[in-house]
Write an enzyme that holds these catalytic residues in place. Structure first.
Site, short mmCIF file in Angstrom:
data_model
loop_
_atom_site.label_atom_id
_atom_site.label_comp_id
_atom_site.label_asym_id
_atom_site.label_seq_id
_atom_site.Cartn_x
_atom_site.Cartn_y
_atom_site.Cartn_z
CB CYS A 69 34.69 53.11 46.88
SG CYS A 69 35.97 53.83 45.86
CB CYS A 74 38.90 52.06 46.09
SG CYS A 74 37.46 51.07 45.72
N GLY A 208 41.49 36.23 47.76
CA GLY A 208 40.87 37.17 46.82
C GLY A 208 41.62 38.49 46.78
CB ILE A 210 40.31 42.08 50.63
CG1 ILE A 210 39.28 43.02 49.99
CG2 ILE A 210 40.69 42.54 52.03
CD1 ILE A 210 37.98 43.18 50.74
CB ALA A 211 43.51 37.68 50.77
CB VAL A 212 46.69 39.21 46.94
CG1 VAL A 212 46.45 37.71 46.87
CG2 VAL A 212 45.76 39.93 46.01
NE ARG A 230 37.57 28.19 50.51
CZ ARG A 230 36.28 28.45 50.71
NH1 ARG A 230 35.67 27.97 51.77
NH2 ARG A 230 35.61 29.19 49.87
N GLY A 293 35.52 37.41 51.66
CA GLY A 293 34.37 37.81 50.88
C GLY A 293 33.45 38.76 51.63
CG ASP A 334 29.74 46.11 46.02
OD1 ASP A 334 29.89 46.36 44.80
OD2 ASP A 334 30.69 46.08 46.82
CD GLU A 473 59.25 49.72 24.10
OE1 GLU A 473 59.36 49.99 22.90
OE2 GLU A 473 60.13 49.97 24.93
P1 NDP Z 1 36.86 37.69 47.08
O1 NDP Z 1 35.55 37.16 46.71
O2 NDP Z 1 37.72 38.35 46.07
O3 NDP Z 1 37.72 36.53 47.75
C1 NDP Z 1 37.24 35.81 48.85
C2 NDP Z 1 38.29 34.81 49.25
O4 NDP Z 1 37.91 34.22 50.49
C3 NDP Z 1 38.45 33.68 48.26
O5 NDP Z 1 39.82 33.37 48.14
C4 NDP Z 1 37.70 32.52 48.93
O6 NDP Z 1 38.26 31.29 48.66
C5 NDP Z 1 37.95 32.82 50.38
N1 NDP Z 1 36.96 32.28 51.31
C6 NDP Z 1 35.63 32.50 51.33
N2 NDP Z 1 35.07 31.87 52.38
C7 NDP Z 1 36.06 31.24 53.02
C8 NDP Z 1 36.12 30.40 54.16
N3 NDP Z 1 35.02 30.13 54.87
N4 NDP Z 1 37.30 29.89 54.54
C9 NDP Z 1 38.42 30.17 53.83
N5 NDP Z 1 38.45 30.96 52.74
C10 NDP Z 1 37.27 31.48 52.34
O7 NDP Z 1 36.55 38.65 48.32
P2 NDP Z 1 37.34 39.82 49.01
O8 NDP Z 1 36.86 39.81 50.40
O9 NDP Z 1 38.80 39.74 48.75
O10 NDP Z 1 36.79 41.10 48.25
C11 NDP Z 1 35.38 41.32 48.14
C12 NDP Z 1 35.05 41.98 46.85
O11 NDP Z 1 35.40 43.35 46.93
C13 NDP Z 1 35.79 41.47 45.64
O12 NDP Z 1 35.18 40.36 45.06
C14 NDP Z 1 35.78 42.64 44.72
O13 NDP Z 1 34.60 42.61 44.00
C15 NDP Z 1 35.81 43.82 45.67
N6 NDP Z 1 37.16 44.38 45.78
C16 NDP Z 1 37.75 44.92 44.67
C17 NDP Z 1 39.00 45.46 44.75
C18 NDP Z 1 39.63 46.02 43.54
O14 NDP Z 1 38.94 46.30 42.57
N7 NDP Z 1 40.96 46.20 43.51
C19 NDP Z 1 39.76 45.48 46.00
C20 NDP Z 1 39.07 44.85 47.08
C21 NDP Z 1 37.82 44.34 46.96
P3 NDP Z 1 37.85 30.37 47.42
O15 NDP Z 1 38.46 30.98 46.21
O16 NDP Z 1 38.45 29.06 47.78
O17 NDP Z 1 36.36 30.36 47.39
#
Ligand code: NDP
Length: 494
Positions: A69, A74, A208, A210-212, A230, A293, A334, A473
């Protein structure tokens, strides 16, 4: 009775058992581990702790006090979000009368340096906090040797062994790369926060958090961003309507969104990385981010030999009090893959200390935990999504939505609506969930979370006076039901 079961019959408080070097040894000094160790010392426990040497990019042998973090999650992410937000805001400022006559350039190296200074500062603060609390900190890799024994391997290879009444594992998780040809050419969020040069064009794999978030950061800093995921929409698990809002906003900000797309190959060329998608498209990029992930850090802890069970993804199995399958060994954060958020690790750490050394067995409560995705603009939610509420409902679910042009956009002309939503139980009038995508959403939802935690009803929301003019509001002025869902079928659509 429960206490007896949990803490081996000790009445309460730490006992400073002379048979052990420590009452508690914590492996991992991230948010959860630091919180647990500090709180345990407050209950009188003698605490030892180990953490890997500091580095902004983690590995199996590098980490640092502060953890993900603070050092590569974060905190530096939010600094980058602030940095990225200025670009579009400067554009909006023109409509408010600001004459930006000269070129406005973004200097990534300057922000990178500031970010590094900040995480080094925080690393120092955390170390001082531990020292002030009386926690004995060792730098090195920790390993569990037995139910009451840990070993720390220091940088020079020296091994230190300590006996301890309790062991707490708080080693967190690490970003994973997908098994595709050329994956070594890609980076993870660790490297993304420490790049020497700002990439001009990026491909991001994942939909997920991190991506957005990184899509927004890099786009805000002026890069061409291709986001591939996906599913049909990003942010699986969030409210579907809000997922669509985020997708629309990302596109509106100029991000190329490739839904139902994954990557099949990365090839190094003279002009950068050639990325091939599973649809046969080819995209050139300076950087490819895998945001696919994270996996719990359990591989090198020797857990199997000691009998601490892990699940199929490598997460440590724990009971409701964070106790592993070995009674003297506990795990939080985690590494247990429960709800992977810093404030949740803090909660688990505090309650671990209370349970083990405070004489008050306490289970974390995972209900109504608010969270946010720091895309631009951010999404924040608390409680149930519409889909979750419908799945759990026995009767009617009333959904209230509000989609409006934020006041600032009326002048700037930015085409981006703020969307808010309340999900209400028809029988009890209780607000089950709230979401918002728009500027300041996390700041607003934090307050709404207090109301949900107190079991607020829609009538109580309605009787609350709004702050005018504000976006917030809207949460207390949503008068008409957008739809009612009964037995999974929409009944009214207003
Ligand atoms: P997420 O679990 O949020 O998202 C993982 C993404 O990767 C999903 O869209 C998943 O797709 C995709 N994916 C997984 N494996 C593959 C693959 N082999 N090929 C293509 N796509 C794949 O993980 P993040 O890495 O974004 O973040 C990890 C964790 O860290 C989060 O779950 C969260 O708990 C924490 N975090 C929290 C934040 C916050 O609070 N603001 C900020 C950043 C991280 P699909 O949906 O299709 O499975």
């Amino acid at each position: 009775m429960a206490r007896k079961m949990l803490i081996d019959g000790e009445a309460n408080k730490a006992t400073n058992d002379e048979r052990y070097d420590f009452d508690l040894f914590v492996i991992g000094a991230g948010s959860g581990g630091v919180r647990a160790s500090r709180f345990s010392t407050q209950f009188g426990a003698k605490v030892g702790m180990c953490e890997l040497p500091f580095h902004p990019v983690s590995s199996e042998v590098l980490g640092g006090v502060g953890g993900t973090c603070v050092l590569r999650g974060c905190v530096p992410k939010k600094i980058c979000v602030y940095g990225a937000s200025f670009g579009p805001e400067l554009e909006d400022a023109r409509s408010f009368g600001w004459e930006l006559n000269e070129n406005v350039d973004f200097n990534w190296k300057k922000l990178l340096q500031k970010k590094t200074e900040e995480i080094v500062r925080l690393n120092g603060i955390y170390k001082r906090m531990l020292a002030n609390a009386g926690v004995k900190l060792f730098e090195g890799e920790g390993k569990v040797v037995g139910p009451n024994e840990v070993e720390v391997t220091q940088l020079d290879g020296t091994k230190l062994s300590y006996s301890t009444k309790h062991i707490l594992i708080a080693t967190g998780s690490r970003a994973q790369r997908p098994p595709i040809p050329g994956q070594e050419l890609g980076i993870t969020s660790d490297e993304a926060l420490s790049l020497e040069e700002l990439p001009k064009s990026v491909v991001i794999l994942g939909g997920g958090y991190i991506a957005v978030e990184f899509a927004s950061i890099w786009r805000g800093m002026g890069a061409t961003v291709n986001l591939c995921f996906r599913k049909e929409l990003p942010l699986r698990g969030f409210d579907d309507e809000m997922r669509a809002v985020v997708a629309r906003n990302l596109e509106g900000r100029g991000i190329h969104v490739h839904a139902q797309t994954t990557l099949s190959e990365l090839v190094k060329t003279d002009n950068g990385i050639k990325v091939r998608t599973d649809h046969g498209e080819e995209i050139m990029a300076d950087a490819v981010l895998f945001a696919t992930g994270r996996a719990p850090n359990t591989k090198r802890l020797n857990l199997d030999a000691v009998g601490v069970e892990i699940d199929e993804v490598g997460a440590i199995k724990v009971d409701e009090y964070s106790r592993t399958t070995i009674p003297s060994i506990w795990a939080i954060g985690d590494v247990t893959n429960r709800m992977n958020l810093t404030p949740v690790a803090l909660m688990e750490g505090s309650l671990f200390a209370k349970t083990v050394f405070g004489g008050e067995p306490s289970k974390p409560d995972y209900n109504n935990i608010p969270y946010a995705v720091f895309c631009i603009p951010p999404l924040s939610v608390v409680g149930l999504s519409e889909e979750q509420a419908v799945e759990q409902a026995k009767g009617d679910i009333h959904v209230y939505t509000s989609s409006f042009n934020p006041m600032k956009n009326t002048i700037s002309g930015r085409q981006e609506k703020t969307v808010m939503k309340l999900v209400v139980d028809g029988a009890t009038d209780k607000v089950l969930g709230a979401s918002m995508c728009g500027p300041d959403a996390p700041e607003i939802i934090q307050g709404i979370a207090v109301a949900l935690k107190c079991g607020a009803t829609k009538a109580q929301f309605d009787s609350t006076v709004g702050i005018h003019p504000s976006a917030a509001e809207e949460f207390v002025t949503m008068r008409s039901v957008t739809r009612t869902i009964s037995c999974g079928k929409p009944r009214t659509n207003l």
